[in-house]
Write a protein that holds these residues in place. Structure first.
Motif: not given
Length: 151
Positions: A39-45, A77-82, A103-111
């Motif tokens: 889709p067009d709206w897919l992020s670059d990553d 999801a893989l782009a968000r993980y990256k 704990k850094n909140p980014v750890l939750g986003i990564q998990a």
């Protein structure tokens, strides 16, 4: 609770193995053939993930027109993980919060991104343990069958 027991045998294999006719799903839906585009709206990553993984899955008919939306979730999801990993690499595991270090909140986003990716990756047979349960069409290469085994 998820489905119990082994994954059902694909209908095409039931026919090849000569299963009883009453065990063959004659009304199984078959995805239409067509071009599978991101889709067009897919992020670059996420688009980079799509461009890297989709061609192989399409060639083996694991990724069909019906599966494109689920594959988009996998790519996002893989782009968000990256992105979360990049943020963590430039930060600390513990950050200042209310009442001291937390704990850094980014750890939750990564998990969460990791869990989402692994869930969807399993559906496409993209992890070693899940790959054995997916029956995919093998694309012929220069050496196929006995030639490949005997070389």
């Amino acid at each position: 609770m998820g489905k119990r027991g082994p994954a059902p045998k694909p209908t095409s294999l039931r026919i090849l193995h000569g299963d009883r006719p009453d065990r063959i799903n004659a009304g199984e839906p078959v995805p239409p053939t067509g071009t599978i585009e991101p889709p067009d709206w897919l992020s670059d990553d996420a688009r980079a993930v799509w461009d890297r993984l989709a061609p192989g899955l399409i060639a083996r008919k694991v990724l069909t027109v019906w599966d494109a939306d689920a594959f988009v979730v996998l790519c996002q999801a893989l782009a968000r993980y990256k992105q979360a990993t990049a943020l963590l690499n430039g930060s600390h595991l513990l950050v200042q919060g209310a009442g001291g270090l937390v704990k850094n909140p980014v750890l939750g986003i990564q998990a969460e991104a990791e869990r989402t990716f692994l869930t969807y990756a399993a559906r496409f047979g993209m992890t070693p343990s899940d790959r054995q349960s997916v029956k995919a069409e093998v694309v012929a290469d220069d050496k196929g069958g006995a030639d490949r085994l005997l070389s």
